[in-house]
Design an enzyme around this catalytic site. Structure first.
Site, PDB file in Angstrom:
ATOM      1  N   GLU A  93      16.483  34.837   8.340  1.00  0.00           N
ATOM      2  CA  GLU A  93      17.066  35.512   9.498  1.00  0.00           C
ATOM      3  C   GLU A  93      17.584  36.902   9.153  1.00  0.00           C
ATOM      4  O   GLU A  93      18.126  37.118   8.072  1.00  0.00           O
ATOM      5  CB  GLU A  93      18.255  34.702  10.020  1.00  0.00           C
ATOM      6  CG  GLU A  93      17.852  33.370  10.556  1.00  0.00           C
ATOM      7  CD  GLU A  93      19.055  32.585  11.037  1.00  0.00           C
ATOM      8  OE1 GLU A  93      18.989  31.360  10.994  1.00  0.00           O
ATOM      9  OE2 GLU A  93      20.056  33.216  11.431  1.00  0.00           O
ATOM     10  N   CYS A 112      22.193  42.933   9.132  1.00  0.00           N
ATOM     11  CA  CYS A 112      22.629  41.831   8.273  1.00  0.00           C
ATOM     12  C   CYS A 112      21.383  41.187   7.664  1.00  0.00           C
ATOM     13  O   CYS A 112      20.511  40.708   8.392  1.00  0.00           O
ATOM     14  CB  CYS A 112      23.399  40.831   9.137  1.00  0.00           C
ATOM     15  SG  CYS A 112      23.862  39.328   8.275  1.00  0.00           S
ATOM     16  N   CYS A 119      20.165  28.189   0.334  1.00  0.00           N
ATOM     17  CA  CYS A 119      21.247  28.531  -0.590  1.00  0.00           C
ATOM     18  C   CYS A 119      21.649  27.275  -1.350  1.00  0.00           C
ATOM     19  O   CYS A 119      21.720  26.190  -0.780  1.00  0.00           O
ATOM     20  CB  CYS A 119      22.444  29.085   0.186  1.00  0.00           C
ATOM     21  SG  CYS A 119      23.840  29.547  -0.875  1.00  0.00           S
ATOM     22  N   CYS A 123      27.982  25.124   1.034  1.00  0.00           N
ATOM     23  CA  CYS A 123      29.232  25.056   1.801  1.00  0.00           C
ATOM     24  C   CYS A 123      28.984  24.168   3.036  1.00  0.00           C
ATOM     25  O   CYS A 123      28.016  24.379   3.768  1.00  0.00           O
ATOM     26  CB  CYS A 123      29.661  26.455   2.245  1.00  0.00           C
ATOM     27  SG  CYS A 123      29.818  27.598   0.866  1.00  0.00           S
ATOM     28  N   CYS A 126      28.175  25.544   6.665  1.00  0.00           N
ATOM     29  CA  CYS A 126      27.162  26.597   6.770  1.00  0.00           C
ATOM     30  C   CYS A 126      25.766  25.987   6.932  1.00  0.00           C
ATOM     31  O   CYS A 126      25.357  25.129   6.135  1.00  0.00           O
ATOM     32  CB  CYS A 126      27.218  27.465   5.514  1.00  0.00           C
ATOM     33  SG  CYS A 126      25.841  28.621   5.360  1.00  0.00           S
ATOM     34  N   CYS A 340      25.018  32.589   9.963  1.00  0.00           N
ATOM     35  CA  CYS A 340      23.886  32.624   9.051  1.00  0.00           C
ATOM     36  C   CYS A 340      23.150  31.294   9.004  1.00  0.00           C
ATOM     37  O   CYS A 340      23.747  30.245   8.891  1.00  0.00           O
ATOM     38  CB  CYS A 340      24.369  33.074   7.683  1.00  0.00           C
ATOM     39  SG  CYS A 340      24.670  31.834   6.478  1.00  0.00           S
TER      40      CYS A 340
END
Ligand code: SAH
Ligand code: SF4
Length: 368
Positions: A93, A112, A119, A123, A126, A340
């Site tokens: 994105e 951004c 990832c 977390c 997220c 995100c």
């Protein structure tokens, strides 16, 4: 498909290609300039070059390493959310946000970018963390997201980009070589001031040190989300490797070396990190580090029961930060799956995004 990315190929590679075509070296400057022209989307639009050279360059270089799979508008057209497809079909994105000039501030366009597909930090609040890490982005894929966003802004009468934030999918300081190379390209080739670029990290200590050693005075944002190790171990699992004290010491050294004020990001989660004790802890840490605080009410994601706190609780939390420099970040793109990894996760859940990165059916016609 050529695999060599034009954005990061470097002048020597372009000069070499020109020499092989018997073309003069001054054309390298024409090509270099064209890379950042927001109205040029491919080699065949470089009408200032002879057709044979355009074909030769297209056979050797990828004009862009990203193509736009989906483009969504939010905030009355001032936010453009792009789902970018990479050469191997993975999707990431990119968001472009236009802020018109006001009486006390100039116009700005912030892009951004994503630095990884997924990832590894994980977390729990997220959407990208829920994906796990698929792979790192290359420097060209990071730079080409900015170019694609600039073209999208331009086509709607906005831009050029004035600010870049590494706050899309992924942990930029777990992908240091590509992050540093992309920063170099954005500052040197695109001429965007390092001071207008923010790298956001969950606290990868060696990565912060490498960023400091690069000497590029970009702004460092540390995603804190908790003021104690106990809570941060849960919210930002990399805290078990690099605990709060170590992250803060390294971030303070970064501020000294770069001369840039750091910022702390705080995703405010109802009933989790919205207590007065956490607010007071955050205020004290920010005072010690002379950091700016950005509070972002959590965007709800699939797979997490958490969400933003009640307005009254949020007000109390902000009240306890009094005396600190605080901005409450509006969740731009709210009506286009803001935070995100959320757009991608949403499309996947609704089976619009196929595992090979193609879309069925696209919500808006795909743009090159
Ligand atoms: N990995 C880096 C940069 C990408 S995340 C980092 O964590 O800093 C960019 C920011 O978005 C981080 O501050 C992150 O905490 C925040 N974020 C992630 N998911 C969110 C959500 N659901 N709601 C609000 N902010 C979120
Ligand atoms: Fe990774 Fe940042 Fe999401 Fe945490 S918030 S999982 S570090 S992208």
């Amino acid at each position: 498909m050529p695999t060599r990315a034009l954005s990061t190929a470097g002048e020597d590679a372009v000069l070499d290609a020109l020499a092989r075509q018997g073309e003069p070296a001054w054309r390298a400057r024409q090509i270099q300039a064209a890379i950042w022209q927001p109205f040029v989307g491919d080699f065949d639009e470089l009408l200032q070059l002879p057709a044979t050279l355009r074909r030769a360059l297209a056979a050797e270089f990828a004009f862009s390493t990203v193509s736009i799979a989906t483009e969504l508008l939010a905030d009355g057209g001032e936010t453009i959310k792009l789902l970018c497809r990479l050469g191997d079909g993975q999707t990431i994105e990119t968001v472009a946000m236009e802020t018109p000039a006001r009486a006390d501030s100039r116009r700005r366009s912030t892009v951004c970018v994503s630095s990884q597909v997924g990832c590894a930090v994980g977390c729990p609040f997220c959407a990208t963390g829920h994906m796990g890490l698929r792979r790192n982005c290359t420097a060209a894929e990071i730079v080409d997201q900015v170019r694609a966003a600039c073209r999208a802004l331009h086509s709607r009468g906005m831009g050029p980009a004035t600010h870049i934030v590494y706050m899309g999918m992924g942990e930029p300081l777990a992908n240091v070589p590509a992050t540093l190379e992309s920063l170099r390209s954005l500052t040197e080739d695109a001429g965007i001031s390092a001071r207008r670029i923010t790298v956001s990290t969950s606290g990868v200590v060696p990565g912060i040190e490498q960023l400091a050693a690069s000497g590029m005075p970009v702004t460092l944002a540390v995603s804190l989300h908790a003021a104690t190790d106990e809570l941060r171990n849960r919210l930002v699992p990399i805290n078990r490797t690099y605990p709060l004290g170590k992250v803060l010491d390294t971030a303070c050294r970064y501020a000294e070396q770069s001369g840039r004020r750091i910022s702390f990001e705080w995703c405010l989660i109802g009933g989790v990190n919205d207590s007065i004790e956490q607010a007071e802890g955050l205020r004290d840490l920010a005072r010690r580090a002379q950091a700016h605080i950005n509070v972002i009410p959590m965007n709800r994601i699939d797979g997490s029961p958490w969400g933003p706190p009640e307005p009254e609780v949020a007000r109390r939390f902000l009240g306890a930060l009094r005396g600190a420099r605080v901005t409450v970040r509006d969740t731009r793109g709210g009506d286009a799956d803001a935070a995100c990894g959320q757009l991608r996760a949403d499309l996947e859940a609704r089976r619009i995004l196929r595992p090979d990165g193609t879309l069925s059916p696209p919500r808006v016609p795909a743009r090159a």
